[in-house]
Design a protein around this motif. Structure first.
Motif, PDB file in Angstrom:
ATOM      1  N   ASN A   1      -4.152 -10.812  -5.057  1.00 46.29           N
ATOM      2  CA  ASN A   1      -3.624 -10.931  -3.619  1.00 46.29           C
ATOM      3  C   ASN A   1      -1.952 -11.230  -3.507  1.00 46.29           C
ATOM      4  N   GLN A   2      -1.312 -11.173  -4.945  1.00 48.81           N
ATOM      5  CA  GLN A   2       0.006 -11.595  -4.656  1.00 48.81           C
ATOM      6  C   GLN A   2       0.700 -10.469  -4.557  1.00 48.81           C
ATOM      7  N   THR A   3       1.842 -10.577  -3.526  1.00 52.42           N
ATOM      8  CA  THR A   3       2.679  -9.468  -3.425  1.00 52.42           C
ATOM      9  C   THR A   3       3.940  -9.728  -4.603  1.00 52.42           C
TER      10      THR A   3
ATOM     11  N   VAL B   1       5.945 -12.838  -4.069  1.00 50.08           N
ATOM     12  CA  VAL B   1       5.275 -13.903  -4.614  1.00 50.08           C
ATOM     13  C   VAL B   1       5.248 -14.008  -6.238  1.00 50.08           C
TER      14      VAL B   1
ATOM     15  N   LEU C   1      10.887 -14.177   0.106  1.00 48.52           N
ATOM     16  CA  LEU C   1       9.389 -14.384   0.629  1.00 48.52           C
ATOM     17  C   LEU C   1       9.578 -14.817   2.265  1.00 48.52           C
TER      18      LEU C   1
ATOM     19  N   LYS D   1      11.624 -13.397   4.195  1.00 49.07           N
ATOM     20  CA  LYS D   1      11.720 -12.189   4.626  1.00 49.07           C
ATOM     21  C   LYS D   1      10.410 -11.220   4.827  1.00 49.07           C
ATOM     22  N   GLU D   2       9.693 -11.296   3.786  1.00 50.00           N
ATOM     23  CA  GLU D   2       8.509 -10.556   3.539  1.00 50.00           C
ATOM     24  C   GLU D   2       7.544 -10.863   4.958  1.00 50.00           C
ATOM     25  N   GLY D   3       7.499 -12.351   5.262  1.00 50.79           N
ATOM     26  CA  GLY D   3       6.673 -12.639   6.362  1.00 50.79           C
ATOM     27  C   GLY D   3       5.242 -12.916   6.073  1.00 50.79           C
ATOM     28  N   ASN D   4       4.374 -12.936   7.315  1.00 52.58           N
ATOM     29  CA  ASN D   4       2.996 -13.354   6.916  1.00 52.58           C
ATOM     30  C   ASN D   4       2.574 -12.067   6.156  1.00 52.58           C
ATOM     31  N   THR D   5       1.633 -12.400   5.126  1.00 54.28           N
ATOM     32  CA  THR D   5       0.923 -11.223   4.299  1.00 54.28           C
ATOM     33  C   THR D   5      -0.536 -11.753   4.394  1.00 54.28           C
ATOM     34  N   ASP D   6      -0.987 -12.670   4.870  1.00 54.14           N
ATOM     35  CA  ASP D   6      -2.474 -12.893   5.313  1.00 54.14           C
ATOM     36  C   ASP D   6      -2.980 -12.665   3.955  1.00 54.14           C
ATOM     37  N   SER D   7      -2.802 -13.201   2.857  1.00 52.59           N
ATOM     38  CA  SER D   7      -3.226 -13.217   1.516  1.00 52.59           C
ATOM     39  C   SER D   7      -4.318 -14.421   1.335  1.00 52.59           C
TER      40      SER D   7
END
Ligand code: HEM
Length: 396
Positions: free
Chosen positions: A3-5, A8, A64, A66-72
């Motif tokens: 689940n990591q971008t 992250v 992070l 800037k990436e915003g919510n990633t609902d991980s």
């Protein structure tokens, strides 16, 4: 973790490598000083290191945000909160931030990210003990830590072992609730509860004998200071920030939810625990304790074998819980905090505790907790001394 971008992952890698190395280098510098408590992030040796730490962290965190919510999912969010928290705690440790000097955290991006995650997950927006202990994933055998100093690793290893052992005891006691104190298998649960506490005692002993006092006090403990996130200051983390210890207190009956001293501790602690732990503790606060259950049996039951057997085991569990608490207070807190703090300057002395209050106030409060757990005969606190004497007499 799938689940990591990328943002992250990069931040996590930095925390596990360069961040740890920078902290370790800084610790070696402070430790070599004649005054080990004189932490100055602006000297010609420390400044390049603290600047790198602050700015690299800020860059990762800005990416992070800037990436915003990633609902991980919860686990990934909680893990990220831990990483932001380690960074903020290190900035506090190196005096890059200092809550009494500021009205809000100068770490704007880190605060924003921490508050967003903390509020959405239902936990405090700072790093908590579980981030370094029970929820600290290892990669190729290494889990996260502030430094690579062996005393920090020893401290974390044995804090985690102590927490896990308390959790085993708490789980065993919780399983008695639906079965009842007279159930033929309740004795099995009490045996497991005993073993857990015997383990806690063993691990406390190891910490007491093997942890280096100077290293702990000067290079480990300072990362557990309170710091600001946004405008609010949050107390430091401590090994007690998990539900199990209070589940044991409440189910054994030595501490009570309607005692304002004890319920204040619980109220202040909830958000430092994982949501599922919060739920367990809330549930426990509504239950009748095993002590009260034992004392409310009918006179005929008092002479039955189950009462003698389970009662005797219950008293052994009580005894061990009290012993572990006195070990924490008279050995760990005394040796690693109270004695060491005596050598500090007045200014440093006032900032020694993780919870914020001055040390003498904290020590008196911790002593009360110890006396409740030991059921010491005291009439100024609601100790269960008298009830436990009554139970002993009934079992004899
Ligand atoms: C709280 C010291 C290890 C359990 C505290 C506090 C101090 C302290 C000073 C009060 C919080 C504050 O700083 O404001 C130490 C030291 C340790 C140690 C010096 C080892 C070197 C452990 C271990 C456990 C533990 C291994 C077991 C899980 C607790 C608990 C609390 C607490 C449960 C919350 C108060 C309570 O419910 O008693 N500790 N501790 N500690 N610690 Fe430790």
């Amino acid at each position: 973790n799938g689940n990591q971008t990328a943002a992250v992952k990069n931040f996590d890698l930095w925390i596990r490598n360069d961040f740890k190395q920078l902290n370790t280098q800084l610790e070696e510098i402070y430790f070599a000083q004649s005054d080990r408590s004189d932490v100055n992030c602006q000297t010609s040796v420390t400044k390049p290191l603290t600047n790198e730490l602050t700015e690299a962290g800020r860059t990762y965190i800005a990416a992070l945000l800037k990436e915003g919510n990633t609902d991980s999912g919860f686990d990934a969010g909680f893990d990220l909160l831990g990483n932001v928290g380690l960074y903020m705690a290190a900035c506090r440790r190196h005096d890059i931030t200092e809550p009494s000097r500021e009205t809000k955290s100068p770490l704007i991006e880190a605060s924003a990210l921490a508050m967003q995650i903390g509020a959405s997950l239902g936990v405090t927006p700072r790093f908590s003990t579980s981030h370094l202990t029970t929820h600290n994933s290892a990669i190729n055998g290494l889990y996260k830590s502030f430094t690579s100093l062996e005393d920090e690793i020893l401290f974390l290893d044995y804090n985690t072992r102590g927490i896990l052992a308390y959790m085993r005891t708490a789980d065993a006691l919780l399983k008695i609730l639906p079965m009842g104190i007279s159930h033929p298998l309740t004795g099995d649960m009490l045996h497991v509860a005993k073993q857990g506490l015997q383990d806690v005692i063993k691990y406390n002993d190891i910490l007491f004998n093997e942890l280096n006092v100077e290293r702990f006090f000067h290079c480990v403990r300072p990362y557990y200071k309170p710091y600001r996130v946004g405008q609010n200051e949050y107390r430091g983390a401590n090994a007690g920030d998990f539900a199990g210890i209070n589940v044991i207190d409440l189910l054994l009956g030595v501490c009570q939810g309607d005692d304002p001293y004890y319920s204040q501790i619980l109220v202040d602690k909830f958000l430092f625990m994982l949501p599922e732990e919060q739920a367990t503790l809330r549930d426990c606060m509504r239950r009748e304790s095993l002590l009260d259950s034992m004392l409310s049996v009918t006179p005929e039951q008092i002479s039955s074998p189950w009462f003698k057997e389970n009662g005797a085991l219950f008293l052994e569990v009580l005894e061990l819980h009290g012993y572990a608490a006195s070990q924490h207070h008279n050995q760990l807190v005394e040796r690693f905090i109270a004695q060491m703090a005596k050598n500090e300057s007045q200014q440093a002395y006032e900032k020694v505790t993780a919870s914020g209050p001055p040390l003498p106030v904290l020590l008196r409060s911790l002593e009360k907790l110890k006396d409740l757990r030991c059921a010491t005969e005291r009439d100024d606190i609601p100790s269960r001394y008298a009830e436990i004497q009554l139970l002993k007499a009934r079992i004899a």
